[in-house]
Motif scaffolding. Structure first.
Motif, PDB file in Angstrom:
ATOM      1  N   VAL A 171      11.061 -11.459  10.148  1.00 54.00           N
ATOM      2  CA  VAL A 171      10.333 -12.611   9.620  1.00 54.00           C
ATOM      3  C   VAL A 171      11.335 -13.592   9.018  1.00 54.00           C
ATOM      4  CG1 VAL A 171       8.587 -13.389   7.983  1.00 54.00           C
ATOM      5  CG2 VAL A 171       8.314 -11.208   9.142  1.00 54.00           C
ATOM      6  N   LEU A 172      11.685 -14.610   9.803  1.00 54.37           N
ATOM      7  CA  LEU A 172      12.618 -15.623   9.320  1.00 54.37           C
ATOM      8  C   LEU A 172      11.913 -16.974   9.354  1.00 54.37           C
ATOM      9  CD1 LEU A 172      15.769 -14.500  11.345  1.00 54.37           C
ATOM     10  CD2 LEU A 172      15.336 -14.104   8.921  1.00 54.37           C
ATOM     11  N   LEU A 173      12.406 -17.909   8.573  1.00 62.22           N
ATOM     12  CA  LEU A 173      11.854 -19.258   8.626  1.00 62.22           C
ATOM     13  C   LEU A 173      12.560 -19.986   9.770  1.00 62.22           C
ATOM     14  CD1 LEU A 173      11.836 -19.989   4.786  1.00 62.22           C
ATOM     15  CD2 LEU A 173      10.007 -19.081   6.205  1.00 62.22           C
ATOM     16  N   PRO A 174      11.833 -20.289  10.859  1.00 69.58           N
ATOM     17  CA  PRO A 174      12.499 -20.759  12.077  1.00 69.58           C
ATOM     18  C   PRO A 174      13.188 -22.117  11.927  1.00 69.58           C
ATOM     19  CG  PRO A 174      10.107 -20.837  12.314  1.00 69.58           C
ATOM     20  CD  PRO A 174      10.392 -20.127  11.043  1.00 69.58           C
ATOM     21  N   TRP A 175      12.815 -22.883  10.875  1.00 73.70           N
ATOM     22  CA  TRP A 175      13.432 -24.206  10.733  1.00 73.70           C
ATOM     23  C   TRP A 175      14.716 -24.166   9.915  1.00 73.70           C
ATOM     24  CZ3 TRP A 175       8.704 -22.739   8.903  1.00 73.70           C
ATOM     25  CH2 TRP A 175       8.578 -22.566   7.528  1.00 73.70           C
ATOM     26  N   LEU A 214       4.643 -14.580   6.911  1.00 71.11           N
ATOM     27  CA  LEU A 214       5.278 -15.532   5.992  1.00 71.11           C
ATOM     28  C   LEU A 214       4.559 -15.511   4.648  1.00 71.11           C
ATOM     29  CD1 LEU A 214       6.295 -18.717   8.019  1.00 71.11           C
ATOM     30  CD2 LEU A 214       7.676 -16.804   7.264  1.00 71.11           C
ATOM     31  N   LEU A 223      20.453 -21.128  14.499  1.00 71.87           N
ATOM     32  CA  LEU A 223      19.029 -21.065  14.184  1.00 71.87           C
ATOM     33  C   LEU A 223      18.487 -19.722  14.667  1.00 71.87           C
ATOM     34  CD1 LEU A 223      17.972 -24.657  15.248  1.00 71.87           C
ATOM     35  CD2 LEU A 223      17.776 -23.717  12.948  1.00 71.87           C
ATOM     36  N   LYS A 266      16.107 -18.906  16.547  1.00 72.59           N
ATOM     37  CA  LYS A 266      15.767 -18.837  17.975  1.00 72.59           C
ATOM     38  C   LYS A 266      16.996 -18.602  18.853  1.00 72.59           C
ATOM     39  CE  LYS A 266      16.316 -23.709  19.038  1.00 72.59           C
ATOM     40  NZ  LYS A 266      15.810 -24.927  19.608  1.00 72.59           N
ATOM     41  N   TRP A 289      14.267 -27.248  15.646  1.00 74.68           N
ATOM     42  CA  TRP A 289      14.409 -25.794  15.483  1.00 74.68           C
ATOM     43  C   TRP A 289      13.517 -25.005  16.422  1.00 74.68           C
ATOM     44  CZ3 TRP A 289       9.658 -23.941  14.005  1.00 74.68           C
ATOM     45  CH2 TRP A 289       8.793 -24.836  13.324  1.00 74.68           C
ATOM     46  N   GLU A 347       8.704  -7.012  12.514  1.00 73.46           N
ATOM     47  CA  GLU A 347       9.292  -8.136  13.241  1.00 73.46           C
ATOM     48  C   GLU A 347      10.231  -8.852  12.279  1.00 73.46           C
ATOM     49  OE1 GLU A 347       8.377  -8.573  16.353  1.00 73.46           O
ATOM     50  OE2 GLU A 347       6.907  -6.954  16.192  1.00 73.46           O
TER      51      GLU A 347
END
Lengths: 303, 250
Positions: free
Chosen positions: A140-144, B151, A185, A187, B249, A138
């Motif tokens: 894997v990103l930091l969504p913020w 993560l 972003l 999303k 976000w 998948e």
């Protein structure tokens, strides 16, 4: 003077009835090139291939993984596995689920420790955060964080200056075709675009080896084909060493220099094939009879 | 009518119908105002409280207790939550006691707090803190525990650990759960402050309610209920707005 090749590695060189044995490495290659240039033994040497034997970036020596379940049963996820991974090569691990391909990849990444056996890294075991690039199944990103900040994240962690890290990340994003989405972003992007960003993040710090765990498994076929082509382009451009786990025969044959066929229960590498297909692959390769012969071979072996 | 129009109509009609029923009942059955005052009397009382300025010292007192309790309680809950979330061993050691403390009814502890910390501001803030603390702590623990496994793997690959990992990855990822705890805490803080003032002291919205109740000033009591509810909603909404801003976000 005469040269001959022995076991692909040692070269024997006769100079006026004296026999010298060389281990073929970068130095001896230069030496041969020098002889060729200086003394003009061009005709004699021409038919001997003196392309450098690719030196192994990492050697897995009998790497084994045994999982112990809660009720004391043991599962042999990976029986002793030995394989050399050459610098700059594209190696695919292919096999049914449960064959230990992901386990092997995670051991290479240092996410799992082998129960037995060891990894022998040419330049020492990975110790810095910039040694290994990993692309998960998948994205894997930091969504913020924005896409640019996500790609820049490893560089920030490594303490690269802001200006340099921004430039390098932007360059990497245009390489994966996301130049226009720096400020978006995660999303806001499609699955395929997110995975491209994750690939950019894994490549941006120029890791010694890039490990990919079925990175395109969750994508639709069209996106997958396009990303395969892009990955080949990136591999050609960056020259990175890539170990690629997949369960698609076609994907493995299309992308790889070598394919390791694995089988389950217990998990092991059965055979390793050097495909030797044209490196400049494109859509045309998919009509190549040689390519189809490989598909058939691999398919037969996986049964 | 479109769905939106219907929603507006119902949004306006529902309170009007309820107020009408209330007013109609009081007038039709000639209910004495100290039992149930008509809505216009309550409204007049609210206006009077603000116009002659009676409300301000009380409102200020209550808001002060809420804000102080919320601040101290959240910071303490957050810090302990980080400790418990990061160290399962600490959680096993002190977790059960914290749960025991949480299950103990705070209203039973309130007289004890007054005994320990006096009739002044301190005991009121302590009671509020005791209510705020737990939801924030639990939210932080849950937030840190629900950081996706991938993560963690990414951090392992990048050799990111300790405080750096906490600040860059774990806490941002835990923000939704922390805010869920904070929103519960905000409502609890309002209840705690009113309760504390109810029990002791001579200022605050809670005190004013007791005063209204014991002196049969029912319109004042109703006005206080209204003002307290609005205050609670206001505090909750300001937190929700901060959350929306922080979590844009999502």
């Amino acid at each position: 003077m005469l040269l001959s090749c022995w076991e692909n590695r040692l070269f024997i060189c006769w100079v006026m009835d004296n026999q010298f044995v060389f281990d073929l490495n970068d130095y001896t290659c230069e030496f041969f090139a020098l002889i060729r240039r200086e003394w003009g033994f061009v005709e004699k040497l021409e038919h001997v291939s003196v392309t450098p034997q690719k030196t192994a970036l990492v050697k897995a020596n009998g790497v084994t993984k045994i999982f112990r379940s809660r009720n004391g049963e043991t599962v042999e996820a990976l029986t002793p596995t030995t394989i050399d991974i050459a610098e700059g090569e594209f190696l695919s691990l292919i096999g049914p689920s449960g064959c230990g391909k992901s386990t092997f990849l995670r051991i290479l990444a240092g996410l799992e420790t082998p129960t037995a056996g060891s990894l022998e890294w040419r330049d020492g075991a990975p110790s810095s955060g910039s040694d290994i690039g990993f692309v998960f199944q998948e994205p894997v990103l930091l969504p913020w964080l924005t896409i640019l900040d996500n790609v820049r994240f490893p560089l920030d962690v490594l303490g690269v200056g802001k200006q340099e890290s921004t430039e390098r990340s932007k360059a990497m994003l245009s390489l994966v075709g996301l130049a226009d989405f720096n400020k978006a972003l995660p999303k806001e992007l499609s699955g395929g675009m997110r995975q491209r960003a994750a690939i950019a993040r894994a490549l941006v710090y120029k890791p010694r080896i890039v490990l990919m765990d079925e990175p395109f498994g969750a994508l639709d076929l069209l996106t997958r084909d396009r990303l395969n082509d892009e990955l080949l382009g990136i591999h050609a451009e960056t020259g990175s060493t890539i170990v690629f786990v997949t369960h698609s025969i076609e994907e493995a044959a299309y992308l790889s220099d070598r394919v390791a066929v694995m089988s389950a229960r217990p998990g092991r590498i059965r055979t390793v094939h050097e495909l030797g297909l044209n490196r400049k692959r494109s859509e045309a390769l998919k009509d190549d009879p040689e390519f189809h012969r490989w598909l058939a071979t691999l398919r037969k072996e996986l049964k | 009518m479109s769905e939106q129009q219907l929603r507006v109509v119902f949004g306006l009609a529902t309170p009007l119908v309820l107020l009408g029923a209330w007013w109609g009942y009081v007038v039709a059955f000639k209910v004495p105002p100290f039992v149930l005052p008509p809505p216009d009397a309550v409204l007049a009382e609210v206006v009077r409280l603000f116009v002659d300025g009676t409300i301000w010292p009380h409102l200020g007192h209550t808001v002060g207790v809420i804000v102080a309790g919320l601040l101290i309680g959240s910071v303490a809950g957050f810090l302990l939550g980080v400790l418990l979330g990061k160290s399962p061993r600490v959680e096993r050691a002190i977790g059960p006691y914290l749960f025991f403390f949480q299950t103990a009814p705070k209203i039973a502890l309130a007289p004890l707090f007054i005994l320990w910390f006096g009739l002044g501001l301190t005991s009121k803030i302590v009671l509020t803190v005791s209510l705020v603390f737990f939801p924030v702590m639990v939210g932080t623990v849950i937030g840190l525990r629900s950081v996706p496994a991938n993560l963690h793997s990414l951090c392992a690959i990048l050799k990111l650990g300790g405080t750096s990992k906490l600040v860059r990855v774990e806490l941002p990822s835990a923000v939704p759960e922390i805010f869920a705890g904070l929103k519960v805490a905000a409502v609890q803080a309002t209840i705690g402050a009113i309760l504390a003032e109810w029990l002791s002291g001579g200022t605050g919205l809670g005190y004013l309610m007791v005063f209204a109740g014991t002196t049969y000033k029912t319109p004042l009591l109703f006005a206080m209920v209204l003002i307290t509810s609005l205050l609670g909603i206001f505090i909750y909404q300001s937190l929700a707005t901060t959350e929306r801003w922080l979590l844009s976000w999502r």
